[in-house]
Structure formats: structure tokens, C-alpha cells
Design a protein around this motif. Sequence first.
Motif, PDB file in Angstrom:
ATOM      1  N   GLY A   6      -3.447   7.486  -0.900  1.00  0.00           N
ATOM      2  CA  GLY A   6      -1.920   7.231  -0.407  1.00  0.00           C
ATOM      3  C   GLY A   6      -1.940   7.525   1.086  1.00  0.00           C
ATOM      4  N   LEU A   7      -0.705   7.555   1.674  1.00  0.00           N
ATOM      5  CA  LEU A   7      -0.480   7.819   3.127  1.00  0.00           C
ATOM      6  C   LEU A   7      -0.258   6.686   3.858  1.00  0.00           C
TER       7      LEU A   7
ATOM      8  N   GLY B  26       0.222  -1.367   4.457  1.00  0.00           N
ATOM      9  CA  GLY B  26      -1.223  -2.054   4.256  1.00  0.00           C
ATOM     10  C   GLY B  26      -0.968  -3.458   4.592  1.00  0.00           C
TER      11      GLY B  26
ATOM     12  N   LEU C 242       3.377 -12.286   1.473  1.00  0.00           N
ATOM     13  CA  LEU C 242       4.364 -12.205   0.472  1.00  0.00           C
ATOM     14  C   LEU C 242       4.794 -10.876   0.072  1.00  0.00           C
TER      15      LEU C 242
ATOM     16  N   THR D 208       6.841   1.087   0.304  1.00  0.00           N
ATOM     17  CA  THR D 208       7.385   2.367  -0.430  1.00  0.00           C
ATOM     18  C   THR D 208       8.293   3.093   0.343  1.00  0.00           C
TER      19      THR D 208
HETATM   20  C1  LIG Z   1       8.445  10.032  -2.193  1.00  0.00           C
HETATM   21  C2  LIG Z   1       7.423   9.586  -1.399  1.00  0.00           C
HETATM   22  C3  LIG Z   1       7.342  10.266  -0.073  1.00  0.00           C
HETATM   23  C4  LIG Z   1       6.004  10.059   0.846  1.00  0.00           C
HETATM   24  N1  LIG Z   1       5.894  10.297   1.887  1.00  0.00           N
HETATM   25  C5  LIG Z   1       5.169   9.973   2.978  1.00  0.00           C
HETATM   26  C6  LIG Z   1       4.653  10.633   4.131  1.00  0.00           C
HETATM   27  O1  LIG Z   1       5.592  11.662   4.229  1.00  0.00           O
HETATM   28  N2  LIG Z   1       3.636  10.292   4.844  1.00  0.00           N
HETATM   29  C7  LIG Z   1       2.652   9.265   4.574  1.00  0.00           C
HETATM   30  O2  LIG Z   1       1.924   8.984   5.195  1.00  0.00           O
HETATM   31  N3  LIG Z   1       3.186   8.732   3.240  1.00  0.00           N
HETATM   32  C8  LIG Z   1       4.121   9.215   2.619  1.00  0.00           C
HETATM   33  N4  LIG Z   1       4.187   8.400   1.165  1.00  0.00           N
HETATM   34  C9  LIG Z   1       3.089   7.645   0.991  1.00  0.00           C
HETATM   35  C10 LIG Z   1       3.074   6.293   1.534  1.00  0.00           C
HETATM   36  O3  LIG Z   1       4.640   5.649   1.320  1.00  0.00           O
HETATM   37  C11 LIG Z   1       2.558   5.125   0.695  1.00  0.00           C
HETATM   38  O4  LIG Z   1       1.056   5.782   0.670  1.00  0.00           O
HETATM   39  C12 LIG Z   1       2.346   3.799   1.576  1.00  0.00           C
HETATM   40  O5  LIG Z   1       3.496   3.198   1.771  1.00  0.00           O
HETATM   41  C13 LIG Z   1       1.301   3.002   1.044  1.00  0.00           C
HETATM   42  O6  LIG Z   1       1.338   1.626   1.502  1.00  0.00           O
HETATM   43  P1  LIG Z   1       1.066   0.539   0.802  1.00  0.00           P
HETATM   44  O7  LIG Z   1       1.032  -0.854   1.871  1.00  0.00           O
HETATM   45  O8  LIG Z   1      -0.377   0.566   0.217  1.00  0.00           O
HETATM   46  O9  LIG Z   1       1.843   0.301  -0.291  1.00  0.00           O
HETATM   47  P2  LIG Z   1       3.487   0.160  -0.244  1.00  0.00           P
HETATM   48  O10 LIG Z   1       4.099   0.889   0.859  1.00  0.00           O
HETATM   49  O11 LIG Z   1       3.724   0.794  -1.596  1.00  0.00           O
HETATM   50  O12 LIG Z   1       3.987  -1.375  -0.281  1.00  0.00           O
HETATM   51  C14 LIG Z   1       3.490  -2.157  -1.104  1.00  0.00           C
HETATM   52  C15 LIG Z   1       4.524  -3.229  -1.196  1.00  0.00           C
HETATM   53  O13 LIG Z   1       4.325  -4.384  -1.877  1.00  0.00           O
HETATM   54  C16 LIG Z   1       5.184  -5.010  -2.503  1.00  0.00           C
HETATM   55  N5  LIG Z   1       4.884  -5.626  -3.801  1.00  0.00           N
HETATM   56  C17 LIG Z   1       4.523  -5.066  -4.907  1.00  0.00           C
HETATM   57  N6  LIG Z   1       4.150  -6.032  -5.857  1.00  0.00           N
HETATM   58  C18 LIG Z   1       4.273  -7.254  -5.364  1.00  0.00           C
HETATM   59  C19 LIG Z   1       4.250  -8.516  -5.835  1.00  0.00           C
HETATM   60  N7  LIG Z   1       3.797  -8.679  -7.446  1.00  0.00           N
HETATM   61  N8  LIG Z   1       4.745  -9.398  -5.310  1.00  0.00           N
HETATM   62  C20 LIG Z   1       5.096  -9.135  -4.094  1.00  0.00           C
HETATM   63  N9  LIG Z   1       5.044  -8.137  -3.302  1.00  0.00           N
HETATM   64  C21 LIG Z   1       4.778  -7.001  -4.150  1.00  0.00           C
HETATM   65  C22 LIG Z   1       6.233  -3.947  -2.684  1.00  0.00           C
HETATM   66  O14 LIG Z   1       7.488  -4.420  -2.880  1.00  0.00           O
HETATM   67  C23 LIG Z   1       5.950  -2.972  -1.417  1.00  0.00           C
HETATM   68  O15 LIG Z   1       6.930  -3.386  -0.485  1.00  0.00           O
HETATM   69  C24 LIG Z   1       5.040   8.655   0.231  1.00  0.00           C
HETATM   70  C25 LIG Z   1       5.477   8.145  -0.937  1.00  0.00           C
HETATM   71  C26 LIG Z   1       6.578   8.328  -1.808  1.00  0.00           C
HETATM   72  C27 LIG Z   1       6.760   8.056  -2.917  1.00  0.00           C
END
Ligand SMILES: Cc1cc2nc3c(=O)[nH]c(=O)nc-3n(C[C@H](O)[C@H](O)[C@H](O)COP(=O)(O)OP(=O)(O)OC[C@H]3O[C@@H](n4cnc5c(N)ncnc54)[C@H](O)[C@@H]3O)c2cc1C
Length: 447
Positions: free
Chosen positions: A148-149, A185, A203, A211
Amino acid sequence: MELLLNLISEYLEYILFGGMVFVSFHFITRKQKQQKFARKILDKTIKSGMNEPLTLHPEINSSLCGGCASCTKVCPEGDILRMINHKAVLVNPTKCVGHGECERACPYGAIDLVFGTKTRGVDIPRVSSDYETNVPGLYIAGELGGMGLIRNAIKQGNLAASHAIKNLKDGQADVDLLIVGAGPGGIACGLTAITKKVSYKVLEQNSMGGTVYNFPRQKVVMTHPAELPGFGLMKFSRNKVSKEELLEYWTAVRKKSGLKVSEGVKFDNLEKKGDVFYVETSKGTIKAKKVILCMGVRGSPRKLGLPNEDTSKVAYNLVDPEQYQSQHIAVVGGGNAGVEAAQMLANPKYGNKVKLLVRGDQLDRCNDENKAIIFDMEKKGQVEIKWNTVVSEIHPEKLILETDGKKLEVPNHYLFVFAGAIMPHKFLMSLGIEIDKSFGDRKMKSA
Ligand SMILES: Cc1cc2nc3c(=O)[nH]c(=O)nc-3n(C[C@H](O)[C@H](O)[C@H](O)COP(=O)(O)OP(=O)(O)OC[C@H]3O[C@@H](n4cnc5c(N)ncnc54)[C@H](O)[C@@H]3O)c2cc1C
């Protein structure tokens, strides 16, 4: 006066000795009290069955731990590590989100960040150190990979995209890089593609931001600045920033870099033919040389499994609390997401009647700051916390709750469910990606 000074000089040794005894005694009793308190937390954790960490967490090698307690002071989530018998102990494992501050603070190298424990395995997609899966050319970055993060997602997105770009081959495709998801990411992948001047498509099934924007979080914790490709360090004046500040920052980055995100486009499937991926989306097929999945883990929220759950009154995220005013609202979930949603919806300016429904009798998965806020709101009558409570029936204007085994009918217009997410591992396996079970044997370094 002279007599007093004579007396002091005559008895100075005794006075100093007495002082030292007093200070040592005070220090020892304080340490004993702290240890007793730590033991109490640990006992409570074990009793409530919350002693298994959910994901990435510190593993402490007690033979290396020097007992300096540095690790206990740095965790942004609060009381997670404590000292017992002069050794660091994970007393609140389910609250850990893997910031990794403890690992960095330990001067003895006694802490590793690991996935799973010997008794509880955690499924993690198999990726190389460059985030390439066992399917050549297909990458996983960000939280989908298990870590996460925001700053980890940014770092991994950058590394994955850089590796993919370095290994691009000539050939026919619509784009060099197809990136799925525009959370931190995916944004980092897109920026890397821009800086390295290759063609790309991002996309996003919803809208850019991932998130953090779809979750009820007032403040986002960023303990260390992340480095955005082409933009340098993503610095804020404090280590806690609001969602709005982050959104503003990313909107500015998008504008300045020209980052293009295809919003409202869902990735459905892919097939590899030769060196090219045929990526099926809700808007047709795209041919890509490399694909990076940055989809996070919250695409499939865990549902309650009740009739009428698919109606519009039930939601699994909270984007805009302002939409809800003078309503009867129930929020399921005693973790940070549920508690923060209840806090926002119960803001007196909206005039809602909010019930926070908690399955157990405590807020085990919630940080201390959120606990303090929600208990204060409860004291002021702004929110009602119903312990040992589950939803048993959903109706258009009411809910039937089960509280301590008794049925209770309550008026209700909206129901928010924050019961975690189902990991999309089956879907990843259908794409040919292998999943490993880690029993604490997979070590990671946080960014
Ligand atoms: C309640 C909560 C509090 C948090 N607080 C913190 C914090 O204080 N500090 C911190 O560093 N992290 C925090 N996090 C964790 C952080 O939000 C995530 O680790 C981070 O956003 C992950 O980034 P990511 O790009 O991997 O995925 P995400 O941010 O989850 O983005 C994934 C994206 O992919 C899209 N997607 C998914 N499936 C598809 C598909 N099939 N087609 C097209 N698009 C798709 C989604 O709509 C989303 O926009 C928190 C998480 C939660 C749930």
C-alpha cells in the motif's frame, strides 16, 4: 548561610547518591508502567483475535533488537509497536499499513517488512524486482502488487514503466505502453512515458486520482515525499495533506506535463499474440507492446450479501459528503474508512442522523486519531455508535439491524459499507499471472 553550605559540602556525596537513586527509581517505575500497559494492549489484541497482520508489516528479530525503542516512536499510525521485556513487539498488528518507518528507524537492522506470517499466508502476485510478472511485458505496480501507500505506488510505477520502456521492441501496435488505472501508480507510469518520449495510454474506469479520491479520507499521510518522474520531489509543507491539496497538486502536474488519461474507460481483458497485447476495454480493443496494471485493490468491494443490496441507497465509497443532507444514514465498518465516512457525514452542518455500525465491541482497525474524533462526536450526540451490530435486512426507507442478537428497525435513507475489498487475484490468474502465498518469507523495502 555559611552553615548550610558547609552542611551541603559535607553531605554532597550522600545528596548526589540519593538523587541518583530517586531518578533511577522514577525511570524504572515509569518503564515498568509502560511495559504493563504494552502487555495489556497485547493481551487485548490476542483475546480479540486481532493478532495477525493483514498485509505488509514489520517482523522483529528479537535477538538483534537492542531495546532502544526508536521504532516505537516513529509510527504515523500510533500505538502499533511497544516495548515488552526490552524488546520491540507488534502489539496492534491489524492497524499496521506498512509505512516502514520502524524499519528505517531501527539502528540494529532488527526489523524487516514482510508479507504474511507463518500461520497466515498472504497471496501476492509474482513479480520481478522490476515489477514484471511471469507474463513477459505485463507488469503490476502499486497496491495491486500487495504494497500500500501512495509513495510506494509512485516509486513502483516509475520503475515498472522505466523497465518496460527500456525493453521495447520494434513492431506494430497502437501504443508502446498501456497503463491501467490512474491512481498514483498509473500517474507515475504515464509521467515516465512522457519523460522518455514513448507513446502511451492511461485507462481509468472512473476519474484520475485513484483510491484516495474515492475514499473518505480527510487527511492523507505522506511521511516522506515521493519523487514524481519529471517533477522531482512531491513535497508538502506537512506530512499530512488533505485530499483537496493532493488533487490540486495532481491536476497541476497533469496540466503542466500534458498527461492524458482516458477516463470512464474500463479494462476488461487481454490476450498476448506474439509480442503484442490485445487489450479489451469498454471502448474497444487497443494493441500495446507493454501493459502495466496499476488497478489498486478496491475494484471489488466486499459486500454484505443481502437482498436489496444492489439498490442505489447502498454505496461502497464516499466521494462527496455534501450530497447527503438531512438524511438517516448508516455506515458499516469500524476501520479507518468507515469511521472517517461517519465523521464526514455526521458533520453538524449537513444535519444528517448517522449511525456507525460496528460488528464487534471496539474499533480494532482504526487509528487513535480517528478513534478520538469519533468518540468525541459521539459524546456531543453528533453520531451514534452501535456496537455488536450487523445489518440483517435492507428496505427502501429502513434497515433491520441485529444488535446483540436482538432485531431493531431503524429509519434509513443511505447505507455505506466499508467492509474491505476482494483481491482481484482470480482475475489476474485468468490473465496468466502467477500468485504466490507468502508466509512472512517475502521481504520488501518500502520507498
Ligand atoms: C481509507 C484509506 C486510507 C488511506 N490512507 C493513506 C494515507 O494516508 N497515505 C498513503 O500513502 N496511502 C493511504 N492509503 C493507501 C493508498 O490510497 C493506496 O495505497 C494507493 O492509492 C495505491 O495506489 P495505486 O495507484 O496502486 O491504486 P489506486 O489508488 O487504488 O488506483 C487504482 C485505479 O485503478 C482504477 N481501476 C481499477 N480497475 C480498473 C479497470 N478494470 N479499468 C480501468 N481502471 C481501473 C481505479 O478506478 C483506480 O482509480 C489509504 C487507503 C485507504 C483505503
